[in-house]
Scaffold this active site. Structure first.
Site, PDB file in Angstrom:
ATOM      1  N   ARG A   1      -7.282 -43.579   5.942  1.00 26.40           N
ATOM      2  CA  ARG A   1      -7.136 -43.115   4.102  1.00 26.40           C
ATOM      3  C   ARG A   1      -8.237 -44.569   3.477  1.00 26.40           C
ATOM      4  NH1 ARG A   1      -1.761 -42.424   2.345  1.00 26.40           N
ATOM      5  NH2 ARG A   1      -0.890 -44.063   2.767  1.00 26.40           N
TER       6      ARG A   1
ATOM      7  N   ARG B   1      -5.161 -48.566   1.044  1.00 29.58           N
ATOM      8  CA  ARG B   1      -3.892 -49.500   0.026  1.00 29.58           C
ATOM      9  C   ARG B   1      -3.893 -50.705   0.896  1.00 29.58           C
ATOM     10  NH1 ARG B   1      -0.241 -44.495  -0.605  1.00 29.58           N
ATOM     11  NH2 ARG B   1       1.191 -45.880   0.849  1.00 29.58           N
TER      12      ARG B   1
ATOM     13  N   ARG C   1       6.614 -48.706   8.069  1.00 33.88           N
ATOM     14  CA  ARG C   1       7.364 -47.418   7.967  1.00 33.88           C
ATOM     15  C   ARG C   1       7.708 -46.578   7.582  1.00 33.88           C
ATOM     16  NH1 ARG C   1       0.902 -47.632   5.079  1.00 33.88           N
ATOM     17  NH2 ARG C   1       1.868 -45.125   3.943  1.00 33.88           N
TER      18      ARG C   1
ATOM     19  N   ARG D   1      13.766 -40.525  -0.502  1.00 33.10           N
ATOM     20  CA  ARG D   1      13.830 -41.468   0.788  1.00 33.10           C
ATOM     21  C   ARG D   1      14.957 -41.697   1.250  1.00 33.10           C
ATOM     22  NH1 ARG D   1       7.914 -42.539  -0.732  1.00 33.10           N
ATOM     23  NH2 ARG D   1       7.315 -43.439   1.753  1.00 33.10           N
TER      24      ARG D   1
ATOM     25  N   LYS E   1       1.267 -35.490   2.713  1.00 31.21           N
ATOM     26  CA  LYS E   1       2.028 -34.868   1.389  1.00 31.21           C
ATOM     27  C   LYS E   1       0.833 -35.174  -0.276  1.00 31.21           C
ATOM     28  CE  LYS E   1       5.141 -38.473   1.916  1.00 31.21           C
ATOM     29  NZ  LYS E   1       5.121 -38.714   3.057  1.00 31.21           N
TER      30      LYS E   1
HETATM   31  P1  AP5 Z   1      -2.061 -39.153   2.550  1.00 25.38           P
HETATM   32  O1  AP5 Z   1      -2.126 -36.683   1.719  1.00 25.38           O
HETATM   33  O2  AP5 Z   1      -1.944 -39.372   1.617  1.00 25.38           O
HETATM   34  O3  AP5 Z   1      -0.271 -38.750   2.845  1.00 25.38           O
HETATM   35  P2  AP5 Z   1       1.047 -39.025   2.283  1.00 25.38           P
HETATM   36  O4  AP5 Z   1       2.013 -37.814   3.450  1.00 25.38           O
HETATM   37  O5  AP5 Z   1       0.855 -38.731   0.897  1.00 25.38           O
HETATM   38  O6  AP5 Z   1       1.312 -40.200   2.612  1.00 25.38           O
HETATM   39  P3  AP5 Z   1       1.848 -42.023   2.416  1.00 25.38           P
HETATM   40  O7  AP5 Z   1       1.098 -42.501   2.489  1.00 25.38           O
HETATM   41  O8  AP5 Z   1       1.103 -41.532   0.921  1.00 25.38           O
HETATM   42  O9  AP5 Z   1       2.894 -41.361   2.448  1.00 25.38           O
HETATM   43  P4  AP5 Z   1       4.380 -42.611   2.062  1.00 25.38           P
HETATM   44  O10 AP5 Z   1       5.277 -42.104   1.786  1.00 25.38           O
HETATM   45  O11 AP5 Z   1       3.903 -43.692   3.305  1.00 25.38           O
HETATM   46  O12 AP5 Z   1       3.402 -43.635   0.750  1.00 25.38           O
HETATM   47  P5  AP5 Z   1       4.206 -43.728  -0.811  1.00 25.38           P
HETATM   48  O13 AP5 Z   1       3.045 -43.720  -1.867  1.00 25.38           O
HETATM   49  O14 AP5 Z   1       5.311 -43.083  -0.549  1.00 25.38           O
HETATM   50  O15 AP5 Z   1      -2.789 -38.762   3.267  1.00 25.38           O
HETATM   51  C1  AP5 Z   1      -3.256 -38.888   4.870  1.00 25.38           C
HETATM   52  C2  AP5 Z   1      -4.534 -39.774   5.291  1.00 25.38           C
HETATM   53  O16 AP5 Z   1      -4.500 -38.439   6.333  1.00 25.38           O
HETATM   54  C3  AP5 Z   1      -5.791 -39.513   4.058  1.00 25.38           C
HETATM   55  O17 AP5 Z   1      -6.546 -40.352   4.337  1.00 25.38           O
HETATM   56  C4  AP5 Z   1      -5.394 -37.652   4.276  1.00 25.38           C
HETATM   57  O18 AP5 Z   1      -7.972 -37.334   3.482  1.00 25.38           O
HETATM   58  C5  AP5 Z   1      -5.741 -37.467   5.290  1.00 25.38           C
HETATM   59  N1  AP5 Z   1      -5.074 -36.124   5.873  1.00 25.38           N
HETATM   60  C6  AP5 Z   1      -4.599 -35.196   5.237  1.00 25.38           C
HETATM   61  N2  AP5 Z   1      -3.816 -34.270   5.255  1.00 25.38           N
HETATM   62  C7  AP5 Z   1      -4.796 -33.778   6.454  1.00 25.38           C
HETATM   63  C8  AP5 Z   1      -4.986 -32.841   7.721  1.00 25.38           C
HETATM   64  N3  AP5 Z   1      -4.456 -31.566   7.533  1.00 25.38           N
HETATM   65  N4  AP5 Z   1      -5.694 -33.442   8.342  1.00 25.38           N
HETATM   66  C9  AP5 Z   1      -6.731 -34.534   9.326  1.00 25.38           C
HETATM   67  N5  AP5 Z   1      -6.246 -35.762   7.907  1.00 25.38           N
HETATM   68  C10 AP5 Z   1      -5.568 -35.614   6.719  1.00 25.38           C
HETATM   69  O19 AP5 Z   1       5.087 -44.757  -0.780  1.00 25.38           O
HETATM   70  C11 AP5 Z   1       4.087 -46.198  -0.025  1.00 25.38           C
HETATM   71  C12 AP5 Z   1       5.431 -47.421  -0.238  1.00 25.38           C
HETATM   72  O20 AP5 Z   1       5.978 -47.381  -1.581  1.00 25.38           O
HETATM   73  C13 AP5 Z   1       6.740 -47.052   0.976  1.00 25.38           C
HETATM   74  O21 AP5 Z   1       6.239 -48.112   1.964  1.00 25.38           O
HETATM   75  C14 AP5 Z   1       7.780 -48.197  -0.157  1.00 25.38           C
HETATM   76  O22 AP5 Z   1       7.821 -49.197   0.422  1.00 25.38           O
HETATM   77  C15 AP5 Z   1       7.863 -47.582  -1.870  1.00 25.38           C
HETATM   78  N6  AP5 Z   1       8.363 -46.009  -1.989  1.00 25.38           N
HETATM   79  C16 AP5 Z   1       7.735 -45.071  -2.435  1.00 25.38           C
HETATM   80  N7  AP5 Z   1       8.432 -44.069  -2.780  1.00 25.38           N
HETATM   81  C17 AP5 Z   1       9.818 -44.954  -2.690  1.00 25.38           C
HETATM   82  C18 AP5 Z   1      11.329 -44.177  -2.358  1.00 25.38           C
HETATM   83  N8  AP5 Z   1      10.924 -42.891  -2.895  1.00 25.38           N
HETATM   84  N9  AP5 Z   1      12.440 -45.201  -2.062  1.00 25.38           N
HETATM   85  C19 AP5 Z   1      11.721 -46.292  -2.146  1.00 25.38           C
HETATM   86  N10 AP5 Z   1      10.798 -46.458  -1.626  1.00 25.38           N
HETATM   87  C20 AP5 Z   1       9.495 -45.921  -1.765  1.00 25.38           C
END
Ligand code: AP5
Length: 215
Positions: free
Chosen positions: A127, A161, A172, A88, A13
């Site tokens: 990552r 992270r 997660r 979410r 994402k």
């Molecule tokens: P990346 O693009 O970083 O993936 P992502 O989908 O953004 O993954 P996240 O881990 O950031 O999502 P998340 O939803 O767990 O975390 P968030 O920060 O929102 O890609 C991942 C890796 O893959 C990278 O190394 C990239 O280079 C590689 N990659 C990408 N595309 C690729 C491809 N096509 N092929 C190969 N490699 C590839 O949330 C973190 C925490 O915050 C949550 O756990 C929760 O505690 C809290 N939180 C955040 N939002 C909320 C909410 N709305 N409600 C409640 N709690 C929340």
């Protein structure tokens, strides 16, 4: 255009949001980034959410809805938006619909990024991001072009992270399947869902998203 990027942790994402921002001038609203910023600046909110995030659990609806409301009231609210990692839960989805409607806005599409669990775990555990500009890399699939130097800004400091470990990733993923995946049906019923294959080359996936959004 206002869109949601919906998908499990590691689906890509953030990676795809940054491409859409660069190519199409949209603004990325990542609740994960907002919460990490609050954590690193040591605000009261940051201290409240630190443990929950480290465990991989969801922060309360009230907190993240408040963060999004603040953004919509500010400068970001005047641009096309990419919601990354929000909503979410069904309560967050309802709140987003109400917030947008109160500002005369609406959602145009919800891009569902599909990636299998084994690939998600590999992606998350490899990552790292630039400590300066936030560009996202991966040890194997997207290393920096020059060893130890960010391709975008040239900085030499990178961060991993604290929730990118095997134990927290399992929590997660469970949170995604239990609380977030019901949004797939929710947005399908509204005629907004655009499923996109999230496996494969980053550029090819970006092209699929652009095609799905008619960009
Ligand atoms: P990346 O693009 O970083 O993936 P992502 O989908 O953004 O993954 P996240 O881990 O950031 O999502 P998340 O939803 O767990 O975390 P968030 O920060 O929102 O890609 C991942 C890796 O893959 C990278 O190394 C990239 O280079 C590689 N990659 C990408 N595309 C690729 C491809 N096509 N092929 C190969 N490699 C590839 O949330 C973190 C925490 O915050 C949550 O756990 C929760 O505690 C809290 N939180 C955040 N939002 C909320 C909410 N709305 N409600 C409640 N709690 C929340």
């Amino acid at each position: 255009m206002n869109i949601i990027l919906l998908g499990p942790p590691g689906a890509g994402k953030g990676t795809q949001a940054r491409i859409l921002v660069e190519r199409h001038g949209l603004v990325q609203l990542s609740t994960g980034d907002m919460l990490r910023a609050a954590k690193s600046s040591g605000t009261e909110l940051g201290n409240r959410v630190a443990d929950v995030m480290a465990r991989g659990e969801l922060v309360t609806d009230e907190i993240v809805i408040g963060l999004i409301e603040e953004q919509l009231d500010g400068e970001a609210g005047r641009h096309g938006l990419i919601f990354d990692g929000f909503p979410r839960t069904l309560a967050q989805a309802d709140a987003l619909g109400e917030l947008l409607a109160s500002k005369g806005k609406s959602l145009d599409a919800v891009v569902e990024m599909r990636v299998d669990d084994a690939q998600l775990i590999e992606r998350i555990t490899g990552r790292f991001t630039c400590g300066n500009c936030g560009e996202v890399y991966h040890d194997v699939t997207k290393p920096t072009a020059r060893d130890g130097e960010c391709d975008v800004c040239g900085a030499k400091e990178f961060v991993r992270r604290s929730d990118d470990n095997a134990e927290s990733v399992q929590v997660r993923l469970m949170a995604y399947y239990r609380s977030t995946s019901p949004l797939i049906g929710y947005y399908h019923a509204k005629g907004l869902l655009k499923p996109v294959e999230g496996l494969g080359e980053i550029d090819r996936i970006a092209a699929s998203i652009e095609a799905a959004l008619n960009l």
